[in-house]
Design a protein around this motif. Structure first.
Motif: not given
Length: 316
Positions: A20-23
């Motif tokens: 996931r974006p930014d995870t």
């Protein structure tokens, strides 16, 4: 004496590396047939999965996950790495996949006590050399067991389009119950309405063809009728495993009505639209629970019963 499973699932396990974006990346147990097996076991069914798992961390993770739900896991003893997929989720939780998969199921592994029902699909039914072994095993069991199939199309793994369509249609013709998504059908038959493609599949042998349509619910085709069920409103965490939960929900509902197995085949082929509508509601409810939380985590019986209250009545 070897255990004879009520439900035998033949197909791949895949370690889904979810991004996931930014995870930070997370690894979830996956693979369409494995998800179906897990979903059926969570709903209380005697379920065996015939698959491949490597002697690696991903393989141990997946085996532990399946066994925790009560799935009996049988492998062919191979040493190939456990298949993996990179699953990228956008802001709405929609998944796209990139694969690192080999499928070489050994024919000797398919010598199994006869089940009441056998399910296959996805990579296992199209990727050689294992796909030929899977189709032969299903054909050998189809005389005494009912058969279900989900093509679960992954374009990157399907090879030549014409050959892929031919292989899918061979599996459809072997089956009593077939489920596909509208996206599967759009790839297989570009420009053809899903209902028309499903109707043509029905005429080739199955008793029942189901088509999932994401947020638009699902439809089911019987000779002479089409039944629609809308999807309930749900906050989507991600769509990973939604179609597989729909499949396990379908088989759960059919089994509860005595419509699986050699003894149930005649009743399955005489399925009436009202009973079908109830089966379809169970399938849609199962998928709705799964999309409401991260990863391919289908419902247990209590969660499925609660979710049914939110599924609209079927329409025709």
């Amino acid at each position: 004496m070897a255990h004879s499973p009520a439900l035998l699932i033949i197909g791949e396990c895949v370690a889904d590396v979810v991004r996931r974006p930014d995870t930070a990346d997370r690894v979830h147990p996956g693979g369409s047939p494995a998800n179906v097996a897990y979903g059926l076991a969570r709903l209380g069914h005697d379920t065996t999965l015939l698959t491949q798992l490597g002697p690696d961390a991903h393989g141990r993770l997946i085996r532990d996950h399946l066994v925790s739900a009560g799935v009996r896991v049988r492998t062919d003893g191979g040493t190939a790495p456990t298949p993996a997929a990179s699953v990228s989720l956008d802001g709405a939780g929609r998944a796209t996949y990139a694969f690192d998969i080999t499928w070489t199921l050994d024919a000797t592994a398919t010598h199994t006590p006869p089940p009441r029902h056998v399910h296959t699909g996805s990579v296992a039914a199209v990727m050689e050399p294992g796909a030929g072994t899977v189709r032969a095993a299903v054909a050998s069991l189809a005389g005494t067991a009912t058969v279900s199939y989900d093509p679960n199309v992954r374009p990157e793994l399907m090879g030549d389009h014409t050959d892929a369509v031919r292989g899918v249609e061979r599996c459809v013709a072997l089956s009593d119950v077939v489920k596909a998504s509208d996206e599967d059908l759009a790839w297989l038959y570009p420009g053809e309405p899903p209902e028309r493609a499903a109707g043509r599949w029905l005429r080739s042998g199955p008793a029942l063809v189901l088509v999932t349509r994401g947020a638009d619910g699902a439809l089911a085709v019987l000779p002479g009728s089409v039944t629609h069920v809308a999807a309930p409103p749900v906050r989507v965490a991600d769509t990973v495993g939604a179609g597989d939960a729909f499949m396990s929900g379908t088989l759960h509902a059919l089994a509860a009505r005595g419509l699986l197995g050699g003894a149930g085949r005649a009743r399955l082929r005489a399925l009436d639209p009202d009973t079908l509508g109830d089966v379809l509601r169970h399938a849609v409810a199962s998928a709705a629970v799964t999309v409401s939380r991260a990863g391919a985590l289908p419902p247990d019986p209590r969660e499925l019963a609660a979710a049914l209250d939110g599924v609209p009545a079927p329409g025709r």
